[in-house]
Design an enzyme around this catalytic site. Structure first.
Site, short mmCIF file in Angstrom:
data_model
loop_
_atom_site.label_atom_id
_atom_site.label_comp_id
_atom_site.label_asym_id
_atom_site.label_seq_id
_atom_site.Cartn_x
_atom_site.Cartn_y
_atom_site.Cartn_z
CB SER A 228 -11.01 -3.59 2.01
OG SER A 228 -11.76 -2.55 2.60
CB ALA A 229 -16.02 -2.58 -0.74
CG HIS A 230 -12.38 1.58 2.01
ND1 HIS A 230 -11.39 2.54 2.13
CD2 HIS A 230 -12.04 0.59 2.85
CE1 HIS A 230 -10.50 2.13 3.03
NE2 HIS A 230 -10.87 0.95 3.48
CD GLN B 11 -3.51 0.07 -1.64
OE1 GLN B 11 -3.92 0.94 -2.39
NE2 GLN B 11 -3.81 0.05 -0.36
CB CYS C 53 2.71 4.09 10.29
SG CYS C 53 4.41 3.56 10.39
CB THR D 140 -27.62 -8.27 11.03
OG1 THR D 140 -28.32 -8.95 12.06
CG2 THR D 140 -28.58 -7.93 9.90
CG ASN E 79 -0.25 -0.37 2.49
OD1 ASN E 79 0.30 -1.47 2.61
ND2 ASN E 79 -0.23 0.53 3.45
C1 LIG Z 1 -6.48 -0.47 3.45
C2 LIG Z 1 -5.72 -1.71 3.67
C3 LIG Z 1 -6.09 -2.62 4.68
C4 LIG Z 1 -7.21 -2.34 5.63
O1 LIG Z 1 -8.48 -2.41 5.04
P1 LIG Z 1 -9.70 -1.69 5.77
O2 LIG Z 1 -10.92 -2.12 5.00
O3 LIG Z 1 -9.45 -0.22 5.66
O4 LIG Z 1 -9.74 -2.16 7.17
C5 LIG Z 1 -5.35 -3.77 4.81
N1 LIG Z 1 -4.32 -4.03 4.01
C6 LIG Z 1 -3.94 -3.20 3.03
C7 LIG Z 1 -2.80 -3.55 2.16
C8 LIG Z 1 -4.62 -2.00 2.83
O5 LIG Z 1 -4.22 -1.16 1.86
#
Ligand SMILES: *Cc1c(COP(=O)(O)O)cnc(C)c1O
Length: 395
Positions: free
Chosen positions: A201-203, A181, A327, A239, A153
């Protein structure tokens, strides 16, 4: 988005694409049934979740029953690592990871060390790459889990996951990858790559925040992490985040459909940015590998510059980027990733991470570079170290 803002921190999070949001909308307002309820409103939600599961499984080239929804990428990492470590602890208590993992992974291993597990942290080379031979040598008869991130990341380095997972498979060790990532940038087919566990992770790919997933290959032993109701086939209670799950699937589907074009766009922007910074600003280094990197990631270290000041001055120009050195904002410790690739504290402190996204343009790239030239110049003028350096002839 606010027209005066140039957002170049897509590695931290992305906005939700409008078409993704439209797919989510009904599940907040009209189709709000609990997926565990047996009447039609509940069944409607259940159906939406199962459709989402199938879509995500299709993208990954796995079976829908191997996809489990979680509340974040962090939770998926925690579940994979602690779940696999505990489920197999009678077999052995040795675990392997790398020194450049996200804190969601690294802090799990530090926790497990306190619980009596032994952890090997593999080093990386100056570009952030793991040597597969190092992994092969680190595996012992009591090793039960290997966790190596797909792409970093901070510096964007993409690991040779196929090779690493093949080594794990040959030795019969579970292989987890934090693909949070990488997802949405790379066509990941988990089954073909011999991955046992994969977090997303969706975001990070234009879906909503607060929803993730863990791929658990059929047959992999892993303990439950969240205890409670019977959701997610008795493996992850709570849920379901119906709208979130629908959004994640819609975003991933779009990402997989547009992968090549998206990569081309990001690569064009990063190349333009890197080339023009290198041309116009002296004493800069690009961190990570030039080719084996996420297309939108640029991580630079500017000598004689303080990263936090750089960020604040960029912010005043509307440019939202990330410090490559800390960090977490507010922390003054240099990043463990930059230290692991061999940067000194001083150089690491002058780092900047730019991560481009879908809506960024070449005009924005030029605007950022123009401002960087000015700001870096100003900050160096104020630096006694720089003055010294120039007096000594710039050596
Ligand atoms: C953003 C990220 C996470 C954490 O994901 P979240 O959904 O924000 O908890 C874990 N690992 C990497 C490499 C990321 O970039």
């Amino acid at each position: 988005m606010n027209k005066n803002i140039i957002y170049v921190d897509h590695a931290a999070t992305t906005y939700v694409k409008p078409e993704v949001f439209e797919e989510m909308r009904p599940y907040f307002t009209d189709l709000f049934g609990n997926p565990s309820s047996i009447y039609s409103l509940g069944r409607e939600s259940k159906k939406a979740i199962e459709n989402a599961r199938s879509q995500i499984a299709y993208c990954l080239g796995v079976h829908p029953t191997e996809i489990y929804f979680t509340g974040s990428g962090t939770e998926a990492d925690n579940w994979a690592i602690k779940g696999a470590a505990y489920a197999n602890r009678k077999k052995g208590k040795h675990l392997i990871t790398s020194s450049i993992e996200h804190h969601a992974v690294l802090h799990c291993f530090q926790f497990l060390e306190k619980e009596g597990f032994e952890v090997t942290y593999l080093p990386v080379n100056e570009e952030g790459l793991i040597n597969p031979d190092d992994l092969a040598k680190a595996i012992r008869p009591d090793t039960t889990l290997i966790s190596i991130m797909f792409a970093n990341n901070e510096i964007g380095t993409i690991q040779p996951i196929k090779e690493l997972a093949a080594i794990a498979k040959e030795k019969g060790v579970i292989f987890h990858t934090d693909a949070v990532q990488a997802m949405g940038n790379i066509d990941i087919k988990a089954k073909d790559l011999n991955i046992d566990l994969l977090s997303m992770s969706a975001h990070k790919f234009y879906g909503p925040k607060g929803v993730g997933a863990l791929y658990i290959r059929k047959g992999v032993r892993i303990d439950n992490f969240v205890h409670g109701g019977a959701q997610e086939r008795n493996k992850r209670a709570g849920t379901e985040n119906v709208a979130g799950v629908v959004g994640m699937a819609a975003a991933l589907k779009l990402a997989y459909e547009n992968l090549e074009e998206y990569n081309r766009h990001l690569r064009k922007l990063s190349d333009r940015f890197i080339n023009s910074v290198m041309e116009r600003i002296p004493y800069v280094r690009l961190n990570g590998n030039r080719e084996k990197r996420l297309p939108g990631n640029v991580n630079l270290s500017f000598r004689f510059v303080e990263g936090e000041s750089l960020l604040l001055m960029l912010d005043m120009k509307g440019i939202q980027a990330s410090s490559g050195s800390a960090c977490t904002s507010g922390s003054l410790d240099p990043s463990h990733v930059l230290l692991a690739i061999g940067l000194s504290h001083e150089i690491a402190h002058g780092s900047l991470r730019i991560s481009f996204g879908e809506r960024n343009t070449e005009e924005e790239v030029d605007y950022i570079v123009d401002n960087l030239v000015e700001i870096v110049g100003k900050l160096r003028q104020m630096s006694p170290l720089y003055e010294d350096f120039i007096k000594k002839g710039g050596q």
